[in-house]
Design a protein around this motif. Structure first.
Motif, PDB file in Angstrom:
ATOM      1  N   GLN A 114     -24.494  38.189  29.584  1.00 44.41           N
ATOM      2  CA  GLN A 114     -25.214  38.920  28.546  1.00 44.41           C
ATOM      3  C   GLN A 114     -26.643  39.224  28.992  1.00 44.41           C
ATOM      4  OE1 GLN A 114     -25.144  37.061  24.701  1.00 44.41           O
ATOM      5  NE2 GLN A 114     -26.446  38.594  23.754  1.00 44.41           N
ATOM      6  N   GLU A 115     -27.290  38.236  29.631  1.00 48.72           N
ATOM      7  CA  GLU A 115     -28.654  38.451  30.107  1.00 48.72           C
ATOM      8  C   GLU A 115     -28.709  39.556  31.163  1.00 48.72           C
ATOM      9  OE1 GLU A 115     -29.861  34.654  31.510  1.00 48.72           O
ATOM     10  OE2 GLU A 115     -30.274  33.840  29.508  1.00 48.72           O
ATOM     11  N   GLN A 116     -27.653  39.658  31.964  1.00 48.88           N
ATOM     12  CA  GLN A 116     -27.603  40.689  32.996  1.00 48.88           C
ATOM     13  C   GLN A 116     -27.175  42.046  32.445  1.00 48.88           C
ATOM     14  OE1 GLN A 116     -28.664  40.252  36.197  1.00 48.88           O
ATOM     15  NE2 GLN A 116     -29.323  38.258  35.408  1.00 48.88           N
ATOM     16  N   GLN A 117     -26.874  42.092  31.144  1.00 48.07           N
ATOM     17  CA  GLN A 117     -26.514  43.327  30.452  1.00 48.07           C
ATOM     18  C   GLN A 117     -25.338  44.039  31.122  1.00 48.07           C
ATOM     19  OE1 GLN A 117     -30.113  45.687  29.914  1.00 48.07           O
ATOM     20  NE2 GLN A 117     -30.816  44.325  28.297  1.00 48.07           N
ATOM     21  N   VAL A 118     -24.288  43.271  31.422  1.00 49.98           N
ATOM     22  CA  VAL A 118     -23.090  43.879  31.988  1.00 49.98           C
ATOM     23  C   VAL A 118     -22.469  44.823  30.970  1.00 49.98           C
ATOM     24  CG1 VAL A 118     -22.632  41.914  33.500  1.00 49.98           C
ATOM     25  CG2 VAL A 118     -21.622  41.976  31.200  1.00 49.98           C
ATOM     26  N   ALA A 119     -21.698  45.775  31.473  1.00 51.15           N
ATOM     27  CA  ALA A 119     -21.068  46.741  30.573  1.00 51.15           C
ATOM     28  C   ALA A 119     -20.001  46.093  29.712  1.00 51.15           C
ATOM     29  CB  ALA A 119     -20.466  47.887  31.391  1.00 51.15           C
ATOM     30  N   GLY A 120     -19.312  45.108  30.251  1.00 49.13           N
ATOM     31  CA  GLY A 120     -18.245  44.466  29.491  1.00 49.13           C
ATOM     32  C   GLY A 120     -17.793  43.184  30.153  1.00 49.13           C
ATOM     33  N   THR A 124     -10.354  35.231  30.056  1.00 48.68           N
ATOM     34  CA  THR A 124      -9.318  34.353  29.534  1.00 48.68           C
ATOM     35  C   THR A 124     -10.048  33.170  28.919  1.00 48.68           C
ATOM     36  OG1 THR A 124      -7.822  34.973  31.330  1.00 48.68           O
ATOM     37  CG2 THR A 124      -7.264  33.003  30.069  1.00 48.68           C
ATOM     38  N   PRO A 125     -10.271  33.164  27.613  1.00 51.17           N
ATOM     39  CA  PRO A 125     -11.085  32.110  26.993  1.00 51.17           C
ATOM     40  C   PRO A 125     -10.387  30.763  27.014  1.00 51.17           C
ATOM     41  CG  PRO A 125     -10.133  33.536  25.314  1.00 51.17           C
ATOM     42  CD  PRO A 125      -9.786  34.154  26.630  1.00 51.17           C
ATOM     43  N   VAL A 126     -11.188  29.711  27.070  1.00 49.33           N
ATOM     44  CA  VAL A 126     -10.637  28.359  27.091  1.00 49.33           C
ATOM     45  C   VAL A 126      -9.950  28.043  25.772  1.00 49.33           C
ATOM     46  CG1 VAL A 126     -11.201  25.907  27.309  1.00 49.33           C
ATOM     47  CG2 VAL A 126     -12.389  27.599  28.734  1.00 49.33           C
ATOM     48  N   HIS A 127     -10.585  28.434  24.665  1.00 53.65           N
ATOM     49  CA  HIS A 127     -10.022  28.180  23.341  1.00 53.65           C
ATOM     50  C   HIS A 127     -10.015  29.466  22.515  1.00 53.65           C
ATOM     51  CE1 HIS A 127     -10.021  23.987  24.296  1.00 53.65           C
ATOM     52  NE2 HIS A 127     -11.327  23.917  24.369  1.00 53.65           N
ATOM     53  N   ASP A 128      -9.361  29.401  21.373  1.00 55.13           N
ATOM     54  CA  ASP A 128      -9.247  30.583  20.523  1.00 55.13           C
ATOM     55  C   ASP A 128     -10.521  30.887  19.740  1.00 55.13           C
ATOM     56  OD1 ASP A 128      -6.715  31.290  21.236  1.00 55.13           O
ATOM     57  OD2 ASP A 128      -5.727  30.175  19.634  1.00 55.13           O
ATOM     58  N   ASP A 129     -11.434  29.924  19.662  1.00 56.30           N
ATOM     59  CA  ASP A 129     -12.681  30.152  18.932  1.00 56.30           C
ATOM     60  C   ASP A 129     -13.429  31.331  19.544  1.00 56.30           C
ATOM     61  OD1 ASP A 129     -14.985  30.045  17.475  1.00 56.30           O
ATOM     62  OD2 ASP A 129     -15.812  28.290  18.484  1.00 56.30           O
ATOM     63  N   SER A 130     -13.581  32.410  18.799  1.00 55.74           N
ATOM     64  CA  SER A 130     -14.122  33.652  19.342  1.00 55.74           C
ATOM     65  C   SER A 130     -15.571  33.901  18.939  1.00 55.74           C
ATOM     66  CB  SER A 130     -13.264  34.834  18.868  1.00 55.74           C
ATOM     67  OG  SER A 130     -13.249  34.895  17.445  1.00 55.74           O
ATOM     68  N   THR A 131     -16.276  32.853  18.484  1.00 57.03           N
ATOM     69  CA  THR A 131     -17.654  33.032  18.021  1.00 57.03           C
ATOM     70  C   THR A 131     -18.540  33.635  19.106  1.00 57.03           C
ATOM     71  OG1 THR A 131     -17.419  31.149  16.523  1.00 57.03           O
ATOM     72  CG2 THR A 131     -19.655  31.904  17.033  1.00 57.03           C
ATOM     73  N   ARG A 132     -18.490  33.054  20.312  1.00 58.93           N
ATOM     74  CA  ARG A 132     -19.337  33.554  21.394  1.00 58.93           C
ATOM     75  C   ARG A 132     -18.955  34.969  21.795  1.00 58.93           C
ATOM     76  NH1 ARG A 132     -18.382  28.176  23.055  1.00 58.93           N
ATOM     77  NH2 ARG A 132     -16.767  28.831  24.514  1.00 58.93           N
ATOM     78  N   LEU A 133     -17.649  35.233  21.804  1.00 56.47           N
ATOM     79  CA  LEU A 133     -17.211  36.582  22.173  1.00 56.47           C
ATOM     80  C   LEU A 133     -17.606  37.586  21.103  1.00 56.47           C
ATOM     81  CD1 LEU A 133     -13.681  35.768  23.622  1.00 56.47           C
ATOM     82  CD2 LEU A 133     -15.846  35.992  24.821  1.00 56.47           C
ATOM     83  N   ARG A 134     -17.553  37.176  19.850  1.00 54.07           N
ATOM     84  CA  ARG A 134     -17.969  38.063  18.761  1.00 54.07           C
ATOM     85  C   ARG A 134     -19.459  38.374  18.860  1.00 54.07           C
ATOM     86  NH1 ARG A 134     -16.922  34.987  14.814  1.00 54.07           N
ATOM     87  NH2 ARG A 134     -14.668  35.360  14.902  1.00 54.07           N
ATOM     88  N   GLN A 135     -20.240  37.377  19.258  1.00 53.17           N
ATOM     89  CA  GLN A 135     -21.672  37.603  19.435  1.00 53.17           C
ATOM     90  C   GLN A 135     -21.934  38.621  20.541  1.00 53.17           C
ATOM     91  OE1 GLN A 135     -22.974  33.600  20.173  1.00 53.17           O
ATOM     92  NE2 GLN A 135     -23.192  33.090  17.995  1.00 53.17           N
ATOM     93  N   ARG A 137     -19.945  41.057  21.425  1.00 56.51           N
ATOM     94  CA  ARG A 137     -19.565  42.380  20.918  1.00 56.51           C
ATOM     95  C   ARG A 137     -20.592  42.895  19.913  1.00 56.51           C
ATOM     96  NH1 ARG A 137     -14.034  41.789  18.407  1.00 56.51           N
ATOM     97  NH2 ARG A 137     -14.075  44.055  18.414  1.00 56.51           N
ATOM     98  N   ASP A 138     -21.202  41.989  19.159  1.00 54.86           N
ATOM     99  CA  ASP A 138     -22.195  42.408  18.165  1.00 54.86           C
ATOM    100  C   ASP A 138     -23.426  43.042  18.809  1.00 54.86           C
ATOM    101  OD1 ASP A 138     -20.603  41.561  16.097  1.00 54.86           O
ATOM    102  OD2 ASP A 138     -21.628  39.639  15.816  1.00 54.86           O
ATOM    103  N   VAL A 139     -23.719  42.675  20.075  1.00 53.68           N
ATOM    104  CA  VAL A 139     -24.881  43.255  20.755  1.00 53.68           C
ATOM    105  C   VAL A 139     -24.478  44.410  21.664  1.00 53.68           C
ATOM    106  CG1 VAL A 139     -26.187  41.118  20.644  1.00 53.68           C
ATOM    107  CG2 VAL A 139     -24.770  41.578  22.655  1.00 53.68           C
TER     108      VAL A 139
END
Length: 338
Positions: A114-120, A124-135, A137-139
């Motif tokens: 995120q700091e490197q501002q990659v395009a995407g 393969t997430p370790v767990h189903d908790d998508s909080t970090r991934l949602r964050q 996408r929000d930015v």
């Protein structure tokens, strides 16, 4: 030594900073003699353009992140190759991160990407908790799940029907006359493991076999060869020696077979073994391994295609949840009916 900047190039070439910028970004508008002089100065100074600054000016990055759970597993290597081939063909580069099935490592990689501002980010997430991934996408950072089905229709994913794969493996062993199956698997928090277990249970129920007697489980902390060896030792120490073993991936199966063969247990005469993934080592193992094949390279390609579509055409892009079907590849490790 300080970093060579665009002003240094301009001074050596005897041109303005704007001219150097044109050579870097729009060389066709610069006279040939001037362009050659600037390029010579770039070479002499060893100038490397600041990609991050260029991203800020253009508002768009050409870098994709790929975070997998185990880079030593050829399953993920094949996925990475497919994604990289598509990315490279479309002018993108891929940064690979290995989470080692660790929440902390995954969190750190996502922070850096995120700091490197990659395009995407392909992950393969370790767990189903998508909080970090949602964050992310929000930015404005696109996220595509790989080897993990999205829980909703608001993001892209590429996965394989792991319930069907587990069922295929169990049905194969049942068709060879077995009534009990030992399932060697990683933590149930990994959805692939849980889904493959669900497939085994479905096959046993369909065959009219009670789960209490028909399914034994050996749970290991990681899905690698070392954990497979540990599982194999546990199987040898048990009071009831298993006759049919299904491992949640090929690395576990290779480890299990190594221990069994070293102890003089014959495969498949004494114990039949089935893996999952169909990595290269499955066919080349001491006893070629029966396994469930996943189209790994195609999964990587499809994930990258979805990502690039979302990055370049966000308004027209339609999220897709691609679900591939696994297939059974029968080899010598189950080559003889009971």
């Amino acid at each position: 030594m300080r970093r060579v900047g665009i002003k240094d190039v301009a001074a050596l070439a005897g041109v303005s900073v704007g001219t150097v910028s044109h050579v870097l970004n729009r060389p066709e508008v610069v006279a040939d003699a001037t362009r050659l002089r600037v390029e010579q100065a770039i070479g002499e100074l060893g100038f490397v353009r600041n990609g991050a600054a260029g991203t800020l000016r253009a508002g768009r990055s050409q870098v994709l992140g790929l975070v997998v759970m185990d880079v030593t597993n050829p399953f993920f290597t094949d996925i990475a190759r497919g994604a990289e081939d598509v990315a490279n063909g479309n002018g993108y580069v891929v940064i690979l991160g290995n989470s080692d099935e660790s929440d902390d490592k995954e969190r750190n990689y996502l922070r850096v990407l995120q700091e490197q501002q990659v395009a995407g980010v392909l992950i393969t997430p370790v767990h189903d908790d998508s909080t970090r991934l949602r964050q992310l996408r929000d930015v404005g950072t696109s996220v595509v799940l790989v080897d993990r089905a999205a829980l909703g229709t608001d993001q892209c994913s590429v996965s394989v029907d792991n319930v069907a794969g587990g069922r295929l493996a169990a049905e194969h062993l049942l068709s060879l006359g077995h009534k009990e199956i030992t399932f060697v698997t990683g933590p149930s928090a990994i959805r692939q493991c849980a889904d493959r277990r669900a497939g085994v249970k479905a096959a046993l129920r369909n065959a009219g076999i009670a789960l209490g007697g028909g399914l034994q489980e050996v749970v290991v902390p990681a899905m690698n060869v070392a954990s497979g060896r540990a599982a194999g030792e546990k199987l040898l120490q048990g009071k009831r020696k298993p006759r049919a073993v299904f491992c949640a991936n090929d690395l576990l199966a290779v480890g299990v077979m190594h221990v069994l063969l070293r102890a003089g247990v014959r495969v498949p005469e004494d114990v039949m073994v089935v893996g999952y993934d169909d990595i290269y080592a499955a066919e080349s193992a001491a006893v070629p391994l029966t396994t469930i094949r996943q189209p790994t390279y195609q999964m990587g390609r499809m994930a990258a295609e979805l990502m690039i579509s979302e990055c370049e055409q966000p308004e027209q892009h339609a999220h897709q949840q691609i679900l591939f079907q696994p297939t059974l590849v029968a080899r010598n490790s189950t080559g003889r009916p009971v």
